[in-house]
Scaffold this motif. Structure first.
Motif, short mmCIF file in Angstrom:
data_model
loop_
_atom_site.label_atom_id
_atom_site.label_comp_id
_atom_site.label_asym_id
_atom_site.label_seq_id
_atom_site.Cartn_x
_atom_site.Cartn_y
_atom_site.Cartn_z
N PRO A 16 16.70 22.31 -13.77
CA PRO A 16 17.50 23.62 -13.57
C PRO A 16 16.69 24.13 -12.28
CG PRO A 16 16.70 23.49 -15.93
CD PRO A 16 16.40 22.28 -15.13
N LEU A 17 15.41 23.95 -11.86
CA LEU A 17 14.79 24.32 -10.77
C LEU A 17 15.53 24.03 -9.52
CD1 LEU A 17 12.20 26.05 -10.64
CD2 LEU A 17 11.13 24.14 -9.88
N LEU A 18 15.84 22.48 -9.55
CA LEU A 18 16.50 21.99 -8.29
C LEU A 18 17.92 22.47 -8.46
CD1 LEU A 18 15.80 19.96 -6.68
CD2 LEU A 18 17.06 18.11 -7.92
N LEU A 19 18.85 22.86 -9.46
CA LEU A 19 20.07 23.48 -9.53
C LEU A 19 20.02 24.79 -8.99
CD1 LEU A 19 21.92 22.72 -12.90
CD2 LEU A 19 22.58 22.07 -10.58
N TRP A 20 18.78 25.71 -9.15
CA TRP A 20 18.80 27.07 -8.94
C TRP A 20 18.36 26.85 -7.31
CZ3 TRP A 20 14.36 28.96 -6.29
CH2 TRP A 20 14.32 30.20 -6.03
N VAL A 27 17.84 14.07 -2.76
CA VAL A 27 17.14 14.38 -1.63
C VAL A 27 17.93 13.82 -0.46
CG1 VAL A 27 15.33 13.37 -0.22
CG2 VAL A 27 15.15 14.02 -2.67
N VAL A 28 18.69 12.73 -0.70
CA VAL A 28 19.91 12.20 0.21
C VAL A 28 20.85 13.26 0.61
CG1 VAL A 28 21.57 10.48 0.74
CG2 VAL A 28 19.57 9.74 -0.37
N GLY A 29 21.33 13.96 -0.53
CA GLY A 29 22.38 14.80 -0.29
C GLY A 29 21.83 16.19 0.70
N ILE A 30 20.88 16.19 0.25
CA ILE A 30 20.14 17.64 1.12
C ILE A 30 20.25 17.34 2.84
CG2 ILE A 30 17.95 19.07 1.78
CD1 ILE A 30 17.28 18.38 -1.51
N TRP A 31 19.81 16.20 2.92
CA TRP A 31 19.66 15.73 4.48
C TRP A 31 20.65 15.06 5.09
CZ3 TRP A 31 15.93 18.41 6.70
CH2 TRP A 31 14.90 19.09 6.03
N LEU A 32 21.76 14.69 4.44
CA LEU A 32 23.03 13.92 4.91
C LEU A 32 23.63 14.71 5.99
CD1 LEU A 32 23.75 11.19 3.86
CD2 LEU A 32 25.94 12.36 3.17
N PRO A 33 23.80 14.40 6.98
CA PRO A 33 24.69 15.16 8.09
C PRO A 33 26.07 15.55 7.59
CG PRO A 33 23.92 13.03 9.23
CD PRO A 33 23.54 13.08 7.66
N ARG A 48 20.96 28.64 -4.44
CA ARG A 48 20.58 29.27 -3.26
C ARG A 48 21.00 28.49 -1.93
NH1 ARG A 48 17.97 34.13 -3.96
NH2 ARG A 48 16.66 33.83 -2.20
N LEU A 49 20.81 27.35 -1.65
CA LEU A 49 21.10 26.46 -0.62
C LEU A 49 22.66 26.62 -0.23
CD1 LEU A 49 19.46 24.67 1.07
CD2 LEU A 49 20.40 22.68 -0.07
N ALA A 91 17.21 29.55 9.69
CA ALA A 91 15.89 29.34 9.10
C ALA A 91 15.82 29.43 7.52
CB ALA A 91 14.69 30.64 9.77
N LYS A 92 16.51 30.25 6.97
CA LYS A 92 16.59 30.47 5.52
C LYS A 92 17.18 28.91 5.09
CE LYS A 92 18.90 33.53 2.11
NZ LYS A 92 19.99 34.22 2.38
N HIS A 93 18.21 28.57 5.66
CA HIS A 93 18.62 27.23 5.05
C HIS A 93 17.75 26.11 5.33
CE1 HIS A 93 21.78 23.89 5.77
NE2 HIS A 93 21.63 24.26 4.75
N ARG A 94 16.98 26.26 6.25
CA ARG A 94 15.87 25.10 6.51
C ARG A 94 14.77 25.14 5.29
NH1 ARG A 94 16.23 21.45 9.88
NH2 ARG A 94 14.45 20.14 10.27
N THR A 95 14.51 26.43 5.01
CA THR A 95 13.25 26.68 4.25
C THR A 95 13.77 26.28 2.70
OG1 THR A 95 12.69 28.89 5.36
CG2 THR A 95 12.02 28.38 3.14
N MET A 96 15.04 26.44 2.37
CA MET A 96 15.56 26.10 1.14
C MET A 96 15.83 24.47 1.06
SD MET A 96 15.62 28.79 -0.61
CE MET A 96 16.18 28.00 -2.09
N MET A 97 15.97 23.88 2.42
CA MET A 97 16.31 22.56 2.14
C MET A 97 14.84 21.84 1.86
SD MET A 97 18.88 21.95 5.56
CE MET A 97 18.79 19.98 5.57
N ILE A 98 13.78 22.68 2.59
CA ILE A 98 12.39 21.96 2.28
C ILE A 98 11.99 22.18 1.10
CG2 ILE A 98 9.99 22.12 2.93
CD1 ILE A 98 11.26 23.01 5.74
N ILE A 99 12.25 23.38 0.38
CA ILE A 99 11.75 23.83 -1.16
C ILE A 99 12.43 22.41 -1.93
CG2 ILE A 99 12.03 25.18 -3.06
CD1 ILE A 99 11.76 27.65 -0.93
N ALA A 100 13.80 22.43 -1.70
CA ALA A 100 14.57 21.56 -2.65
C ALA A 100 14.04 20.22 -2.51
CB ALA A 100 16.01 21.51 -2.16
N THR A 101 13.85 19.83 -1.44
CA THR A 101 13.33 18.31 -1.00
C THR A 101 11.81 18.15 -1.73
OG1 THR A 101 14.35 18.34 0.96
CG2 THR A 101 12.75 16.82 0.72
N VAL A 102 10.90 19.25 -1.82
CA VAL A 102 9.86 19.28 -2.27
C VAL A 102 9.94 19.05 -3.94
CG1 VAL A 102 7.62 20.48 -3.09
CG2 VAL A 102 8.45 20.25 -0.64
#
Lengths: 178, 111
Positions: free
Chosen positions: A165-169, A123-129, A173-174, A76-87
């Motif tokens: 930096p926000l994305l790097l931060w 974004v591609v990197g976050i969701w790439l399988p 976490r991710l 769940a934590k991982h998924r939340t971080m993925m969504i935040i990073a995507t936003v």
């Protein structure tokens, strides 16, 4: 009556903890079937039957539930971080297209275009399988966005200095939940 | 009780050899191994099921759920064509290897 000791559970816990959530789910389902078989087997000796006893079932169940809960929390934590990073990356993509128009010079468009590419890569990197390539793309994209922040200050906007930096931060976490 | 590593090295071969005879489920596999080895090898569920899943992931065996008469589901495993080929090769290797190790271990002159 022989009871499985702590090392038995520790070993089982260790084996299961090393697996993915999906694999663990599949194995837990099989284990339930395994204990049903043991309980229904008239030829089962004490060593097998002990696993079907309420005490062991309870102790075993609690151990597995703990592993299961922590794995679900992690997912769940991982998924939340993925969504935040995507936003964050999506906002950076939109702004990369909008901001250069305010300044109107060539440098602003070059920086804005590069920032858009970096954000898309993230974004591609976050969701790439494929996780390894995904992580590499994400870090390249977010680092690129941060670097673009430096020249963009003198050109038109400092927003990349915030979003990079926000994305790097977020990535850091991710990374912990990968 | 055997060394963990010793068992790990031969576990895949044993599991594949068992499901080669026909579809088998986890509990039966563990029981068969105990019976065939005269209770020398008592496979724990924590080792058995991850090993079965590893073999399935490698395409050596395939698993499928089947409903028992009492309505409870049971997962059976059977060998795949690729698994059969690997098993034949590993079986021959194992015979040569175990015979060779036995010769050294049993026949080596003690100092």
């Amino acid at each position: 009556m022989h009871r499985p000791n702590d090392s038995y559970f520790a070993e089982l816990e260790q084996e299961l903890a090393a697996l993915s959530l999906a694999e663990r789910e599949a194995i837990l389902r099989e284990l339930r079937s395994h204990y049903d078989d043991a309980a229904a087997d008239p030829t089962a000796d004490d060593q097998i039957l002990r696993l079907g006893l309420p005490f062991q079932a309870d102790q075993f169940g609690r151990k597995l539930k703990r592993i299961h809960r922590s794995a679900k929390r992690e997912a769940a934590k991982h998924r939340t971080m993925m969504i935040i990073a995507t936003v964050i990356a999506s906002i950076a993509i939109v702004l990369s297209f909008v901001f250069p128009w305010f300044d109107g010079n060539l440098l602003a468009f070059i920086l804005g275009g590069t920032a858009a590419i970096c954000s898309i890569l993230s974004v591609v990197g976050i969701w790439l399988p494929k996780q390894t390539i995904g992580q590499w793309l994400f870090w390249s994209g977010s680092t690129g966005l941060t670097l673009i922040g430096l020249p963009s200050v003198i050109s038109f906007s400092s927003f990349y200095l915030i979003f990079g930096p926000l994305l790097l931060w977020t990535g850091t976490r991710l990374q912990r939940t990968y | 009780m055997f060394e963990r590593e010793l068992l790990k090295g031969s576990l895949g071969l044993m599991l594949m050899a068992l499901v080669e005879q026909g579809p088998m489920y986890g509990y039966l596999i563990a029981k068969e191994i105990r019976a065939l080895t005269d209770d020398v090898i008592d496979l724990k569920e924590g080792s058995l099921y991850p090993a079965l899943h590893r073999l399935e992931k490698e395409g050596m065996i395939e698993g499928f759920w089947q409903r028992r008469e009492d309505g409870v589901d049971r997962r059976y495993y059977r060998i795949t064509a690729a698994g059969q080929a690997v098993l034949d090769e590993r079986r021959a290797q194992w015979s040569r290897f175990s015979a060779a190790v036995s010769k050294v271990v049993s026949d080596a002159p003690s100092q």
